[in-house]
Design a protein around this motif. Structure first.
Motif, PDB file in Angstrom:
ATOM      1  N   UNK A   4      20.827 -22.394  26.998  1.00  0.00           N
ATOM      2  CA  UNK A   4      20.955 -23.667  25.575  1.00  0.00           C
ATOM      3  C   UNK A   4      22.094 -25.268  26.500  1.00  0.00           C
ATOM      4  N   UNK A   5      21.797 -26.345  26.904  1.00  0.00           N
ATOM      5  CA  UNK A   5      21.911 -27.130  27.069  1.00  0.00           C
ATOM      6  C   UNK A   5      22.972 -28.095  25.597  1.00  0.00           C
ATOM      7  N   UNK A   6      24.297 -28.128  25.480  1.00  0.00           N
ATOM      8  CA  UNK A   6      24.819 -28.738  24.393  1.00  0.00           C
ATOM      9  C   UNK A   6      25.354 -30.366  24.252  1.00  0.00           C
ATOM     10  N   UNK A   7      24.027 -30.858  23.523  1.00  0.00           N
ATOM     11  CA  UNK A   7      24.720 -31.986  22.870  1.00  0.00           C
ATOM     12  C   UNK A   7      26.076 -32.454  21.544  1.00  0.00           C
ATOM     13  N   UNK A   8      26.916 -32.599  21.801  1.00  0.00           N
ATOM     14  CA  UNK A   8      27.441 -33.528  20.849  1.00  0.00           C
ATOM     15  C   UNK A   8      27.807 -34.825  20.296  1.00  0.00           C
ATOM     16  N   UNK A   9      26.736 -34.752  18.964  1.00  0.00           N
ATOM     17  CA  UNK A   9      26.485 -36.524  18.698  1.00  0.00           C
ATOM     18  C   UNK A   9      27.632 -36.367  17.518  1.00  0.00           C
ATOM     19  N   UNK A  10      28.323 -36.092  16.982  1.00  0.00           N
ATOM     20  CA  UNK A  10      29.008 -36.509  16.204  1.00  0.00           C
ATOM     21  C   UNK A  10      30.219 -37.618  16.420  1.00  0.00           C
ATOM     22  N   UNK A  11      31.190 -37.181  17.765  1.00  0.00           N
ATOM     23  CA  UNK A  11      31.769 -38.723  18.087  1.00  0.00           C
ATOM     24  C   UNK A  11      31.533 -40.176  18.392  1.00  0.00           C
ATOM     25  N   UNK A  12      30.032 -39.555  18.623  1.00  0.00           N
ATOM     26  CA  UNK A  12      29.504 -41.309  19.153  1.00  0.00           C
ATOM     27  C   UNK A  12      28.845 -41.322  17.698  1.00  0.00           C
ATOM     28  N   UNK A  13      28.620 -40.132  17.132  1.00  0.00           N
ATOM     29  CA  UNK A  13      28.026 -41.623  15.827  1.00  0.00           C
ATOM     30  C   UNK A  13      29.162 -42.359  14.351  1.00  0.00           C
TER      31      UNK A  13
END
Length: 155
Positions: A4-13
């Motif tokens: 898997x490639x991780x993408x953390x969108x929590x900070x963006x949102x």
């Protein structure tokens, strides 16, 4: 198992941003067979249809504080069985998950795979899988709250 490639969108949102283009850019960079692991502050239900249209199945897990980890895997037509981690099976519930997995494997064609998310490591299942000639891989999730099992039916 899928890498898997991780993408953390929590900070963006949290900053008021829109992460869709970042998610799609990460998707474009995936190598064949790779998946995308998305971390979000909510369950991104509309994204499920978008990813399905691009050939990705998903598995979801709620994290602490109502946040979510969603794993998008290339949809290879395999079968999935999920046992909710929040309703972890007690020793009294076993061997029901093992029976369900073995029954599902009987319905698959040689070479097809089954993915299962379990509340614990199915140690007694391993002997049965080997006896039947199936290949399997398994490990605990990074949060150690579930056991991921992938079984390829004997060809």
């Amino acid at each position: 198992m899928t890498a898997f490639v991780d993408v953390d969108v929590r900070p963006i949102l949290r900053a008021g941003g829109e992460p869709f283009s970042i998610i799609m850019a990460a998707l474009e960079r995936l190598e064949p067979g790779e998946g995308l692991r998305l971390y979000a502050p909510f369950k991104p239900v509309p994204l499920f249809d978008v990813m399905a249209s691009k050939g990705f199945a998903h598995r979801e897990a709620e994290l602490e504080g109502g946040e979510w980890e969603i794993r998008f895997m290339p949809d290879d037509g395999s079968v999935g069985i999920a046992e909710p981690a929040s309703a972890a099976a007690s020793d009294d519930d076993w061997p029901e998950p093992m029976v369900r997995i073995l029954a599902a494997l009987e319905r698959l064609a040689p070479g097809q795979t089954l993915h299962a998310l379990l509340s614990r490591e199915p140690v007694f299942l391993f002997r049965e899988l080997e006896k039947r000639g199936h290949q399997w891989r398994g490990d605990f999730t990074p949060q150690k709250d579930s056991y991921q099992l992938t079984v390829r039916v004997h060809a």
